[in-house]
Design a protein around this motif. Structure first.
Motif, PDB file in Angstrom:
ATOM      1  N   ASP A  56       0.851  -1.191   0.000  1.00  0.00           N
ATOM      2  CA  ASP A  56       0.000   0.000   0.000  1.00  0.00           C
ATOM      3  C   ASP A  56       0.889   1.243   0.000  1.00  0.00           C
ATOM      4  O   ASP A  56       1.797   1.382   0.827  1.00  0.00           O
ATOM      5  CB  ASP A  56      -0.886  -0.016   1.247  1.00  0.00           C
ATOM      6  CG  ASP A  56      -2.009   1.008   1.172  1.00  0.00           C
ATOM      7  OD1 ASP A  56      -1.767   2.123   0.650  1.00  0.00           O
ATOM      8  OD2 ASP A  56      -3.113   0.705   1.642  1.00  0.00           O
ATOM      9  N   ASP A  57       0.629   2.157  -0.941  1.00  0.00           N
ATOM     10  CA  ASP A  57       1.480   3.350  -1.044  1.00  0.00           C
ATOM     11  C   ASP A  57       0.983   4.496  -0.152  1.00  0.00           C
ATOM     12  O   ASP A  57       1.554   5.589  -0.153  1.00  0.00           O
ATOM     13  CB  ASP A  57       1.593   3.824  -2.490  1.00  0.00           C
ATOM     14  CG  ASP A  57       0.268   4.323  -3.068  1.00  0.00           C
ATOM     15  OD1 ASP A  57      -0.753   4.301  -2.341  1.00  0.00           O
ATOM     16  OD2 ASP A  57       0.251   4.731  -4.249  1.00  0.00           O
ATOM     17  N   GLY A 107      -3.876   5.289  -1.671  1.00  0.00           N
ATOM     18  CA  GLY A 107      -4.939   4.564  -2.369  1.00  0.00           C
ATOM     19  C   GLY A 107      -4.456   3.615  -3.436  1.00  0.00           C
ATOM     20  O   GLY A 107      -5.265   2.893  -4.029  1.00  0.00           O
ATOM     21  N   PHE A 128      -0.800   1.118  -4.962  1.00  0.00           N
ATOM     22  CA  PHE A 128       0.144   0.096  -4.521  1.00  0.00           C
ATOM     23  C   PHE A 128       1.472   0.287  -5.240  1.00  0.00           C
ATOM     24  O   PHE A 128       1.535   0.858  -6.329  1.00  0.00           O
ATOM     25  CB  PHE A 128      -0.397  -1.308  -4.809  1.00  0.00           C
ATOM     26  CG  PHE A 128      -1.682  -1.617  -4.096  1.00  0.00           C
ATOM     27  CD1 PHE A 128      -1.682  -2.252  -2.867  1.00  0.00           C
ATOM     28  CD2 PHE A 128      -2.904  -1.247  -4.648  1.00  0.00           C
ATOM     29  CE1 PHE A 128      -2.862  -2.513  -2.200  1.00  0.00           C
ATOM     30  CE2 PHE A 128      -4.099  -1.511  -3.994  1.00  0.00           C
ATOM     31  CZ  PHE A 128      -4.074  -2.148  -2.765  1.00  0.00           C
ATOM     32  N   THR A 164      -0.197  -9.093  -0.926  1.00  0.00           N
ATOM     33  CA  THR A 164      -0.529  -7.850  -0.232  1.00  0.00           C
ATOM     34  C   THR A 164      -0.630  -8.074   1.265  1.00  0.00           C
ATOM     35  O   THR A 164      -0.726  -7.115   2.030  1.00  0.00           O
ATOM     36  CB  THR A 164      -1.859  -7.267  -0.758  1.00  0.00           C
ATOM     37  OG1 THR A 164      -2.847  -8.312  -0.830  1.00  0.00           O
ATOM     38  CG2 THR A 164      -1.678  -6.669  -2.144  1.00  0.00           C
ATOM     39  N   ARG A 182      -5.381   2.034  -7.558  1.00  0.00           N
ATOM     40  CA  ARG A 182      -6.314   1.112  -6.891  1.00  0.00           C
ATOM     41  C   ARG A 182      -7.330   0.538  -7.860  1.00  0.00           C
ATOM     42  O   ARG A 182      -7.720  -0.635  -7.727  1.00  0.00           O
ATOM     43  CB  ARG A 182      -7.038   1.863  -5.753  1.00  0.00           C
ATOM     44  CG  ARG A 182      -8.130   1.053  -5.034  1.00  0.00           C
ATOM     45  CD  ARG A 182      -7.532  -0.167  -4.360  1.00  0.00           C
ATOM     46  NE  ARG A 182      -8.544  -0.985  -3.699  1.00  0.00           N
ATOM     47  CZ  ARG A 182      -9.305  -1.871  -4.325  1.00  0.00           C
ATOM     48  NH1 ARG A 182      -9.194  -2.036  -5.639  1.00  0.00           N
ATOM     49  NH2 ARG A 182     -10.181  -2.600  -3.648  1.00  0.00           N
ATOM     50  N   VAL A 239      -8.899  -6.509  -2.731  1.00  0.00           N
ATOM     51  CA  VAL A 239      -7.547  -6.631  -2.198  1.00  0.00           C
ATOM     52  C   VAL A 239      -7.564  -7.741  -1.144  1.00  0.00           C
ATOM     53  O   VAL A 239      -8.403  -7.749  -0.238  1.00  0.00           O
ATOM     54  CB  VAL A 239      -7.080  -5.300  -1.571  1.00  0.00           C
ATOM     55  CG1 VAL A 239      -5.715  -5.474  -0.896  1.00  0.00           C
ATOM     56  CG2 VAL A 239      -7.021  -4.217  -2.636  1.00  0.00           C
TER      57      VAL A 239
END
Length: 403
Positions: free
Chosen positions: A160-161, A164, A166, A190, A238, A245
């Protein structure tokens, strides 16, 4: 090439009839193929590399899409005309009956397309029409160098960045059509490493995204059909997630039934085309009694496997989830692929090994490449040993193997 425009216009006008009556669709598609003035060019085309073959087949798909024939069996909001998997099965059957090769892009489309539509209809609406018309094709990035068929052990990670999206890092290998793919369906972790299959997610990643590196893999035939793909800090929005996810395993299970079902059914129709060509060679050049007997045995095995796979196709068309039974399909069609190409080698040994009597280098190169590729038929997509274990455990209820 030029498509028969009048026939295409009629086909589009009769869409509702073709959707409701597969037999009508089949009959008129067969007639269209019979009247095709460029069918021989399609039928006899041979290539000494994958890149040219895919470009040629993309042209074929564009014409089939224009005429509408390969759009049946796909949803309207994904570029299709409606119908079910039975339409697609009839489509493959008619190509085989006309001795026409399946456009190469179909092999990945039949696996990736249904899962994309089911779990990411917004992505399917945007991109699948281009796939159907041959304007683009995708690669399936599941396997990794140290995990192979153990998808629950994947290490390629999407973190997760905080905004919202990746950030994807890792490596994939054995990606079919990867060297020329426009996009990749990527299975990544994830969750934590301990989460196994519960911590996986699926994403659609463009091949030209910064940080994506594609390295073609030369097979024993010399053809660059596969690729290894590297992801270095690749940013993914996203909305490019396919499904939830953490819900990647559900996408994989849904996809697998098409890889074993629709893909397998198409393989078996192609097997009948290969047997038809081989029979003609055996009539002209002769064959030993042993090879004629092998031909008969393989033909019966292919027809039986096709009957078995037809049950899977009907289940998919009825929106039924196909479980461990699909492992039977995988075993049967993979063995058929391998057996046919072994027989081709034995019947035409002089031609295959030395090129004696070859009409053209490209035709010989194609035959050799098929033989080499089918060496992996019982390994790729889940090895025969894994499929037998699934059948033993989940269908037959046999005692667990002692380790």
């Amino acid at each position: 090439m030029s498509a028969p425009v009048d026939s295409a216009a009629v086909a589009c006008l009769r869409r509702d009839e073709y959707v409701s009556q597969v037999a009508t669709y089949r009959h008129e598609f067969r007639t269209w193929l019979r009247e095709l003035d460029w069918a021989d060019e399609w039928r006899t085309a041979a290539f000494d590399n994958v890149e040219d073959e895919l470009v040629f087949h993309s042209t074929i798909l564009a014409r089939l899409y224009e005429a509408g024939w390969n759009r049946y069996g796909w949803p309207e909001d994904a570029g299709g005309f409606g119908g079910t998997e039975v339409h697609r099965a009839a489509y493959f059957e008619e190509l085989a009956a006309a001795m026409l090769p399946v456009p190469e892009q179909h092999w990945t489309l039949e696996v990736i397309g249904p899962a994309t539509y089911r779990y990411a209809p917004h992505l399917a609406a945007e991109y699948l029409p281009n796939y159907l018309r041959g304007a683009e094709w995708w690669g399936q990035c599941f396997s990794e160098p140290e995990s192979g068929s153990d998808l629950a052990g994947l290490r390629c990670r999407a973190a997760d960045d905080g905004d919202g999206g990746f950030v994807l890092n890792g490596q994939k290998i054995w990606t079919s059509q990867g060297p020329t793919a426009t996009r990749f369906m990527v299975l990544a972790r994830t969750g934590t490493p301990e989460s196994r299959h519960r911590g996986l997610s699926t994403f659609l990643v463009d091949a030209d995204t910064p940080g994506v590196t594609v390295r073609p893999i030369a097979l024993a035939s010399g053809r660059r059909e596969l690729a290894e793909v590297f992801f270095d800090d690749v940013r993914i929005p996203r909305e490019r997630a396919i499904g939830d996810v953490g819900g990647g395993w559900a996408v994989v299970m849904y996809l697998m039934q098409y890889e074993r079902g629709m893909y397998g059914y198409a393989v078996l129709t192609t097997a009948l085309t290969e047997l038809g060509r081989l029979r003609a060679e055996m009539v002209v050049h002769g064959a030993s009694p042993a090879n004629r007997e092998r031909f008969a045995q393989i033909y019966v095995a292919v027809v039986a496997a096709q009957a078995r796979a037809a049950k899977t196709v009907r289940a998919l068309a009825a929106n039924q989830m196909v479980g461990p039974e699909s492992s039977i399909d995988k075993l049967l069609f993979a063995k058929a692929e391998k057996d046919i190409n072994d027989l081709v080698l034995d019947v035409r040994r002089g031609w295959m090994l030395t090129g004696v009597g070859a009409d053209g280098d490209k035709e010989l190169d194609t035959a050799r490449a098929k033989w080499w590729y089918t060496r992996a038929a019982t390994i790729m997509g889940g090895s025969a040993e894994v499929q037998r274990s699934i059948i033993a455990d989940h269908l037959l209820g046999l005692p667990k193997e002692k380790r």
